[in-house]
Motif scaffolding. Structure first.
Motif, mmCIF file in Angstrom:
data_model
loop_
_atom_site.group_PDB
_atom_site.id
_atom_site.type_symbol
_atom_site.label_atom_id
_atom_site.label_comp_id
_atom_site.label_asym_id
_atom_site.label_seq_id
_atom_site.Cartn_x
_atom_site.Cartn_y
_atom_site.Cartn_z
ATOM 1 N N ASN A 1 0.872 -1.263 0.118
ATOM 2 C CA ASN A 1 -0.097 0.023 0.012
ATOM 3 C C ASN A 1 1.023 1.153 0.042
ATOM 4 O O ASN A 1 1.155 1.943 1.025
ATOM 5 N N SER A 2 1.321 1.605 -1.282
ATOM 6 C CA SER A 2 2.516 2.555 -1.395
ATOM 7 C C SER A 2 1.924 4.095 -1.732
ATOM 8 O O SER A 2 0.699 4.135 -1.820
ATOM 9 N N MET A 3 2.704 4.926 -1.318
ATOM 10 C CA MET A 3 2.314 6.378 -1.809
ATOM 11 C C MET A 3 2.509 6.594 -3.256
ATOM 12 O O MET A 3 3.611 6.119 -3.629
ATOM 13 N N PRO A 4 1.692 7.006 -3.965
ATOM 14 C CA PRO A 4 1.850 7.260 -5.583
ATOM 15 C C PRO A 4 2.960 8.194 -5.807
ATOM 16 O O PRO A 4 3.294 9.117 -4.862
ATOM 17 N N MET A 5 3.527 8.062 -6.948
ATOM 18 C CA MET A 5 4.376 9.116 -7.618
ATOM 19 C C MET A 5 3.753 10.349 -7.598
ATOM 20 O O MET A 5 2.724 10.476 -8.064
ATOM 21 N N ASP A 6 4.685 11.576 -7.648
ATOM 22 C CA ASP A 6 4.270 12.801 -7.861
ATOM 23 C C ASP A 6 3.378 13.407 -6.724
ATOM 24 O O ASP A 6 2.199 13.954 -7.175
ATOM 25 N N SER B 1 8.866 8.518 -7.259
ATOM 26 C CA SER B 1 8.396 7.471 -7.770
ATOM 27 C C SER B 1 7.350 6.798 -6.526
ATOM 28 O O SER B 1 7.021 7.615 -5.492
ATOM 29 N N GLU B 2 6.745 5.997 -6.688
ATOM 30 C CA GLU B 2 6.021 5.295 -5.653
ATOM 31 C C GLU B 2 6.986 5.094 -4.276
ATOM 32 O O GLU B 2 8.133 4.960 -4.216
ATOM 33 N N ALA B 3 6.320 5.286 -3.088
ATOM 34 C CA ALA B 3 7.066 5.729 -1.998
ATOM 35 C C ALA B 3 6.318 4.486 -0.862
ATOM 36 O O ALA B 3 5.308 4.474 -0.876
ATOM 37 N N TYR B 4 7.177 4.225 0.442
ATOM 38 C CA TYR B 4 6.753 3.555 1.340
ATOM 39 C C TYR B 4 7.117 4.420 2.610
ATOM 40 O O TYR B 4 7.975 4.901 2.820
ATOM 41 N N LEU B 5 6.112 4.294 3.421
ATOM 42 C CA LEU B 5 5.806 5.214 4.731
ATOM 43 C C LEU B 5 6.761 4.245 5.887
ATOM 44 O O LEU B 5 6.743 3.060 5.741
#
Length: 312
Positions: A194-199, A258-262
């Motif tokens: 459940n990643s954070m979207p790019m941009d 890019s996609e990111a993880y918390l």
């Protein structure tokens, strides 16, 4: 021959002049009227707030009726007062302007008034904070995390444009499984995809602290993969107690590449729940690299982000 040529030139000149005059008249008929009344109003007013009073040139006992508006139910009419109806229509990111017409009548004569509401942009995060948290946000410097309430956190997700959640889902946070303690002094990140979207701009964070007087905690973000290097976002979280805690970042100006993880460095114990479809990664201390994995559990931490910057 010269005379005929001269007559032909005069004929075509007259035709061109007629066409030109006709075109100018048509253009004038499509121009906006000079009677457009502009009213300025700050973004996110409350339903029922007064917008303006209607001033008509007609005399006698007058009736008022809204005959057109670009967003249904955005404006309500009460006698000669125009008031806010649907306050969500007054969102600068959705509608910079609202247009509507009011028909005024005294029974014999009718007057049409045309209005334009210019919505003034505000800091959307500020708009959904209250009391002490709003003051703390106003006083904070860019990069500071500000403690906010659960309802304010939820309002930011519900009302800011184009928001998304990363980390644990609401279902995972609030299911009936018991909260379990996880020893602190480590950096943690869920690996549940459940990643954070790019941009996206990362602007709010919540997590479950098992401990009171939690200090020195750092919110982190890793791009491309949960296993890759994490870096801190903003300054140290304010001291807080056990249970769910919610924070907003002042001046979130950096987009994810890019996609990111918390992630989170937690100095003391934090909360997790059993989840057979999830796992989390961890590394000792306040570290950038998470080398170990725990299967079958979800960390109770979540972030909010948006593709549209809506604050100062």
């Amino acid at each position: 021959m010269k005379t005929n040529l001269f007559l032909k030139l005069i004929f075509f000149f007259c035709i061109a002049l007629i066409v030109s005059c006709s075109t100018e008249e048509d253009g004038e008929s499509n121009d906006p009227t000079d009677n457009l009344i502009t009213v300025n109003i700050a973004e996110y007013p409350s339903s029922g707030d007064l917008i303006t009073e209607i001033n008509s040139s007609l005399e006698g006992s007058l009736s008022y009726n809204i005959t057109l508006q670009t967003v249904s139910q955005a404006i309500l009419i009460n006698g000669n007062e125009l008031r806010v109806g649907d306050w969500l229509a007054f969102d600068f990111e959705a509608n910079e302007f609202l247009y509507f017409n009011v028909e005024v009548s005294n029974g014999n004569d009718t007057e049409l008034l045309e209005y334009k509401i210019a919505i003034q942009d505000v800091d959307d995060i500020w708009a959904f904070l209250n009391g002490n948290t709003r003051t703390a946000y106003e006083d904070a410097s860019p990069g500071e995390w500000v403690w906010i309430t659960e309802s304010e956190y939820n309002n930011l997700f519900n009302y800011l444009a184009e928001t998304s959640k990363s980390g644990a889902s609401d279902t995972q946070l609030f299911n009936n499984n018991s909260v379990q303690q996880v020893t602190g002094g480590k950096t943690f990140a869920n690996a549940n995809q459940n990643s954070m979207p790019m941009d996206h701009y990362f602007f709010a964070f919540k997590y479950y602290s098992w401990s009171s007087n939690a200090a020195s905690n750092r919110v982190k973000l890793s791009e491309t993969s949960a296993e890759l290097s994490f870096s801190s976002v903003g300054e140290i979280l304010p001291n807080h107690d056990d249970g769910f805690n919610h924070f907003v970042l002042k001046g979130a100006n950096t987009k994810t590449m890019s996609e990111a993880y918390l992630g989170l460095y937690a100095s003391l114990k934090i909360g997790a729940k059993d989840d057979s479809n999830s796992s989390y990664n961890l590394g000792g201390g306040n570290t950038a690299n998470l080398d170990d994995t725990v299967l079958g559990k979800i960390l109770l931490q979540q972030g909010l982000s948006t593709s549209l910057k809506q604050w100062d």
